[in-house]
Design a protein around this motif. Structure first.
Motif, PDB file in Angstrom:
ATOM      1  N   LEU A  22       9.903  -2.892   1.761  1.00  0.00           N
ATOM      2  CA  LEU A  22       8.853  -3.728   1.184  1.00  0.00           C
ATOM      3  C   LEU A  22       9.425  -4.928   0.439  1.00  0.00           C
ATOM      4  O   LEU A  22      10.523  -4.879  -0.099  1.00  0.00           O
ATOM      5  CB  LEU A  22       7.996  -2.898   0.223  1.00  0.00           C
ATOM      6  N   SER A  23       8.632  -6.018   0.388  1.00  0.00           N
ATOM      7  CA  SER A  23       9.013  -7.169  -0.416  1.00  0.00           C
ATOM      8  C   SER A  23       8.388  -7.023  -1.796  1.00  0.00           C
ATOM      9  O   SER A  23       7.433  -6.267  -1.975  1.00  0.00           O
ATOM     10  CB  SER A  23       8.531  -8.455   0.264  1.00  0.00           C
ATOM     11  N   PRO A  24       8.894  -7.737  -2.790  1.00  0.00           N
ATOM     12  CA  PRO A  24       8.449  -7.511  -4.180  1.00  0.00           C
ATOM     13  C   PRO A  24       7.021  -7.945  -4.480  1.00  0.00           C
ATOM     14  O   PRO A  24       6.507  -7.639  -5.549  1.00  0.00           O
ATOM     15  CB  PRO A  24       9.453  -8.339  -4.997  1.00  0.00           C
ATOM     16  N   ASP A  25       6.338  -8.652  -3.562  1.00  0.00           N
ATOM     17  CA  ASP A  25       4.993  -9.155  -3.876  1.00  0.00           C
ATOM     18  C   ASP A  25       3.893  -8.322  -3.228  1.00  0.00           C
ATOM     19  O   ASP A  25       2.764  -8.788  -3.085  1.00  0.00           O
ATOM     20  CB  ASP A  25       4.857 -10.621  -3.439  1.00  0.00           C
ATOM     21  N   THR A  26       4.198  -7.118  -2.829  1.00  0.00           N
ATOM     22  CA  THR A  26       3.208  -6.269  -2.149  1.00  0.00           C
ATOM     23  C   THR A  26       2.502  -5.399  -3.180  1.00  0.00           C
ATOM     24  O   THR A  26       2.841  -4.232  -3.360  1.00  0.00           O
ATOM     25  CB  THR A  26       3.899  -5.407  -1.089  1.00  0.00           C
ATOM     26  N   TYR A  27       1.506  -5.930  -3.814  1.00  0.00           N
ATOM     27  CA  TYR A  27       0.862  -5.279  -4.961  1.00  0.00           C
ATOM     28  C   TYR A  27       0.303  -3.903  -4.615  1.00  0.00           C
ATOM     29  O   TYR A  27       0.643  -2.897  -5.246  1.00  0.00           O
ATOM     30  CB  TYR A  27      -0.248  -6.189  -5.489  1.00  0.00           C
ATOM     31  N   TYR A  28      -0.587  -3.820  -3.613  1.00  0.00           N
ATOM     32  CA  TYR A  28      -1.235  -2.540  -3.308  1.00  0.00           C
ATOM     33  C   TYR A  28      -0.264  -1.532  -2.707  1.00  0.00           C
ATOM     34  O   TYR A  28      -0.369  -0.326  -2.965  1.00  0.00           O
ATOM     35  CB  TYR A  28      -2.429  -2.754  -2.370  1.00  0.00           C
ATOM     36  N   ILE A  29       0.676  -2.015  -1.910  1.00  0.00           N
ATOM     37  CA  ILE A  29       1.683  -1.108  -1.359  1.00  0.00           C
ATOM     38  C   ILE A  29       2.499  -0.488  -2.487  1.00  0.00           C
ATOM     39  O   ILE A  29       2.707   0.733  -2.535  1.00  0.00           O
ATOM     40  CB  ILE A  29       2.620  -1.844  -0.386  1.00  0.00           C
ATOM     41  N   ASP A  30       2.957  -1.321  -3.403  1.00  0.00           N
ATOM     42  CA  ASP A  30       3.766  -0.818  -4.518  1.00  0.00           C
ATOM     43  C   ASP A  30       2.963   0.138  -5.392  1.00  0.00           C
ATOM     44  O   ASP A  30       3.474   1.169  -5.848  1.00  0.00           O
ATOM     45  CB  ASP A  30       4.289  -1.986  -5.363  1.00  0.00           C
ATOM     46  N   LYS A  31       1.691  -0.200  -5.620  1.00  0.00           N
ATOM     47  CA  LYS A  31       0.830   0.704  -6.394  1.00  0.00           C
ATOM     48  C   LYS A  31       0.676   2.044  -5.689  1.00  0.00           C
ATOM     49  O   LYS A  31       0.709   3.112  -6.322  1.00  0.00           O
ATOM     50  CB  LYS A  31      -0.556   0.076  -6.593  1.00  0.00           C
ATOM     51  N   GLY A  32       0.486   1.984  -4.385  1.00  0.00           N
ATOM     52  CA  GLY A  32       0.333   3.214  -3.616  1.00  0.00           C
ATOM     53  C   GLY A  32       1.579   4.080  -3.667  1.00  0.00           C
ATOM     54  O   GLY A  32       1.498   5.303  -3.837  1.00  0.00           O
ATOM     55  N   MET A  33       2.751   3.450  -3.548  1.00  0.00           N
ATOM     56  CA  MET A  33       4.002   4.203  -3.615  1.00  0.00           C
ATOM     57  C   MET A  33       4.186   4.833  -4.997  1.00  0.00           C
ATOM     58  O   MET A  33       4.642   5.978  -5.119  1.00  0.00           O
ATOM     59  CB  MET A  33       5.184   3.288  -3.302  1.00  0.00           C
ATOM     60  N   GLU A  34       3.811   4.083  -6.015  1.00  0.00           N
ATOM     61  CA  GLU A  34       3.911   4.626  -7.371  1.00  0.00           C
ATOM     62  C   GLU A  34       2.991   5.833  -7.541  1.00  0.00           C
ATOM     63  O   GLU A  34       3.365   6.838  -8.143  1.00  0.00           O
ATOM     64  CB  GLU A  34       3.554   3.539  -8.391  1.00  0.00           C
ATOM     65  N   ILE A  36       2.009   7.838  -5.141  1.00  0.00           N
ATOM     66  CA  ILE A  36       2.634   8.935  -4.395  1.00  0.00           C
ATOM     67  C   ILE A  36       3.681   9.622  -5.255  1.00  0.00           C
ATOM     68  O   ILE A  36       3.741  10.856  -5.354  1.00  0.00           O
ATOM     69  CB  ILE A  36       3.287   8.407  -3.098  1.00  0.00           C
ATOM     70  N   ASP A  37       4.546   8.829  -5.880  1.00  0.00           N
ATOM     71  CA  ASP A  37       5.609   9.387  -6.724  1.00  0.00           C
ATOM     72  C   ASP A  37       5.041  10.223  -7.870  1.00  0.00           C
ATOM     73  O   ASP A  37       5.657  11.197  -8.308  1.00  0.00           O
ATOM     74  CB  ASP A  37       6.487   8.265  -7.293  1.00  0.00           C
ATOM     75  N   GLN A  38       3.855   9.836  -8.349  1.00  0.00           N
ATOM     76  CA  GLN A  38       3.226  10.550  -9.464  1.00  0.00           C
ATOM     77  C   GLN A  38       2.355  11.709  -8.997  1.00  0.00           C
ATOM     78  O   GLN A  38       1.774  12.423  -9.820  1.00  0.00           O
ATOM     79  CB  GLN A  38       2.396   9.568 -10.284  1.00  0.00           C
ATOM     80  N   GLY A  39       2.260  11.910  -7.692  1.00  0.00           N
ATOM     81  CA  GLY A  39       1.453  13.003  -7.163  1.00  0.00           C
ATOM     82  C   GLY A  39      -0.041  12.725  -7.168  1.00  0.00           C
ATOM     83  O   GLY A  39      -0.846  13.641  -6.997  1.00  0.00           O
ATOM     84  N   ASP A  40      -0.431  11.460  -7.348  1.00  0.00           N
ATOM     85  CA  ASP A  40      -1.854  11.097  -7.367  1.00  0.00           C
ATOM     86  C   ASP A  40      -2.211  10.549  -5.986  1.00  0.00           C
ATOM     87  O   ASP A  40      -2.302   9.342  -5.767  1.00  0.00           O
ATOM     88  CB  ASP A  40      -2.106  10.044  -8.450  1.00  0.00           C
ATOM     89  N   TYR A  41      -2.457  11.439  -5.033  1.00  0.00           N
ATOM     90  CA  TYR A  41      -2.558  11.049  -3.635  1.00  0.00           C
ATOM     91  C   TYR A  41      -3.893  10.401  -3.287  1.00  0.00           C
ATOM     92  O   TYR A  41      -3.955   9.550  -2.383  1.00  0.00           O
ATOM     93  CB  TYR A  41      -2.295  12.263  -2.748  1.00  0.00           C
ATOM     94  N   GLU A  42      -4.961  10.765  -3.981  1.00  0.00           N
ATOM     95  CA  GLU A  42      -6.241  10.112  -3.736  1.00  0.00           C
ATOM     96  C   GLU A  42      -6.163   8.634  -4.095  1.00  0.00           C
ATOM     97  O   GLU A  42      -6.634   7.767  -3.350  1.00  0.00           O
ATOM     98  CB  GLU A  42      -7.351  10.799  -4.541  1.00  0.00           C
ATOM     99  N   THR A  43      -5.577   8.351  -5.259  1.00  0.00           N
ATOM    100  CA  THR A  43      -5.404   6.954  -5.673  1.00  0.00           C
ATOM    101  C   THR A  43      -4.497   6.223  -4.701  1.00  0.00           C
ATOM    102  O   THR A  43      -4.761   5.073  -4.323  1.00  0.00           O
ATOM    103  CB  THR A  43      -4.821   6.888  -7.097  1.00  0.00           C
ATOM    104  N   ALA A  44      -3.420   6.877  -4.278  1.00  0.00           N
ATOM    105  CA  ALA A  44      -2.489   6.268  -3.325  1.00  0.00           C
ATOM    106  C   ALA A  44      -3.218   5.882  -2.044  1.00  0.00           C
ATOM    107  O   ALA A  44      -3.035   4.778  -1.513  1.00  0.00           O
ATOM    108  CB  ALA A  44      -1.346   7.233  -3.019  1.00  0.00           C
ATOM    109  N   LEU A  45      -4.070   6.774  -1.556  1.00  0.00           N
ATOM    110  CA  LEU A  45      -4.797   6.511  -0.315  1.00  0.00           C
ATOM    111  C   LEU A  45      -5.668   5.269  -0.451  1.00  0.00           C
ATOM    112  O   LEU A  45      -5.706   4.417   0.449  1.00  0.00           O
ATOM    113  CB  LEU A  45      -5.640   7.728   0.048  1.00  0.00           C
ATOM    114  N   GLN A  46      -6.357   5.147  -1.573  1.00  0.00           N
ATOM    115  CA  GLN A  46      -7.219   3.980  -1.779  1.00  0.00           C
ATOM    116  C   GLN A  46      -6.399   2.698  -1.876  1.00  0.00           C
ATOM    117  O   GLN A  46      -6.812   1.641  -1.374  1.00  0.00           O
ATOM    118  CB  GLN A  46      -8.075   4.171  -3.039  1.00  0.00           C
ATOM    119  N   ASP A  47      -5.229   2.781  -2.514  1.00  0.00           N
ATOM    120  CA  ASP A  47      -4.359   1.601  -2.613  1.00  0.00           C
ATOM    121  C   ASP A  47      -3.875   1.161  -1.239  1.00  0.00           C
ATOM    122  O   ASP A  47      -3.882  -0.040  -0.920  1.00  0.00           O
ATOM    123  CB  ASP A  47      -3.157   1.905  -3.520  1.00  0.00           C
TER     124      ASP A  47
END
Length: 347
Positions: A22-34, A36-47
């Motif tokens: 990923l490139s550093p300006d991918t807001y929703y992708i980065d949010k989704g990965m974060e 995932i790392d936190q185990g909040d998969y519903e939020t990740a899916l929406q991101d």
């Protein structure tokens, strides 16, 4: 539960979410990965869905959606998302294609579609193969009753990673699941022969002794680590105490873990097992509720299954049947859950 054969493998996959793509300006992708790392998969899916709506970084968006669906146990939608991601990759994007195909094969395995998973692994071998792809194809072959082909793949994987504790232990578990522990013992012996003196080595040796049911040797490896409040060692020692029917010490360790590291689904499930063994069924239900209230999804399947067990122990078979029906809908490939549901339906 069949799922547990793949759980460590999947955990490793989920721990390398970024993959440097990923490139550093991918807001929703980065949010989704974060998320995932936190185990909040519903939020990740929406991101990840929001990222796809922007019509940029679609490979990463669909890959992320597939990962989130997998973590939520929705393997059919996971496979569909991974297919879309693969279709959008270029022929020269070998690394990301391999990465997505690995997730897809793991999702197919969880669905019980072993033939399709093998075909995906075959494709990965044409792209260069990997330790994980040989291991995953091996466990699919085992499920298909092709033990010799499985052995070839396991041997290939181990040759590439001869000191990978997780790989060796996972292969052993695959044999043990098929009542072939004697054939899998050689992998445990190979793991015991790994020569290292660090704390991680002591923990891994303890895991091996645990599988060999040599609980005293396992405890000897863990004692110092547990005294130092090592996170993984405390969990494993709790399991060992449970195997020795020592619920008092197991409960104490899980409570100490929560005090130091915070609440987790796994520790609550450990306490629930103590409650069940001690006949404290109402306390077990309270601890199950506490665990299910946490954001993390990993391990909740065990809590849902043990909830069925608790209601059976309480002789509340009507509620147990309701819980079992919901369980098999959420985890349709879990053989233990299906057996419980059939028992309760026909009782």
């Amino acid at each position: 539960m069949k799922k547990k054969l793949c759980i460590m493998f999947l955990a490793v996959l989920m721990s390398v979410t970024g993959c440097g793509i990923l490139s550093p300006d991918t807001y929703y992708i980065d949010k989704g990965m974060e998320a995932i790392d936190q185990g909040d998969y519903e939020t990740a899916l929406q991101d990840f869905k929001a990222a796809a709506e922007e019509d940029q970084y679609l490979v990463e968006s669909y890959r992320g959606q597939g990962m989130a669906y997998m973590a939520l146990g929705d393997y059919e939608n996971a496979v569909a998302a991974f297919d879309r991601a693969v279709d959008l990759t270029g022929e020269k994007q070998t690394d990301i294609r391999m990465d997505i195909l690995m997730y897809k094969a793991a999702a197919l395995y969880q669905l019980g579609d072993y033939e399709s998973a093998v075909k995906v692994c075959d494709t990965m071998q044409t792209l260069g193969g990997s330790v994980d792809s040989y291991y995953l194809r091996g466990i699919c072959y085992m499920e298909l009753g092709e033990k010799e082909k499985a052995g070839v793949d396991f041997s290939t994987a181990v040759k590439q990673a001869p000191e990978d504790y997780d790989l060796l232990l996972n292969i052993y578990e695959c044999y043990a699941d098929k009542n072939l522990s004697a054939e899998g013992d050689s992998y445990l012996r190979q793991a015991l022969a790994i020569n290292s003196d660090d704390q991680e080595d002591a923990y891994q040796k303890a895991r091996i002794y645990y599988f060999l049911e040599d609980y005293d040797s396992a405890k000897a490896q863990l004692n110092e680590l547990v005294n130092e409040k090592n996170e993984k060692a405390m969990i494993l020692m709790g399991r060992i105490y449970m195997k020795q029917d020592d619920t008092a010490h197991a409960r104490q360790l899980y409570e100490q873990y929560i005090e130091k590291y915070g609440e987790t689904v796994e520790t609550y499930n450990g306490i629930v097992l103590c409650d069940i063994a001690d006949g404290k069924y109402d306390e077990a239900l309270a601890h199950i509720a506490n665990g299910l209230a946490l954001k993390e999804e990993n391990g909740k399947q065990d809590l849902y299954f043990n909830e069925i067990v608790v209601y059976e122990k309480k002789l509340d078979f009507a509620t147990a049947k309701e819980k079992a029906e919901a369980y098999v809908k959420a985890y349709p490939t879990d053989e233990a859950g299906l057996r419980e549901y059939e028992f309760l339906k026909n009782r």
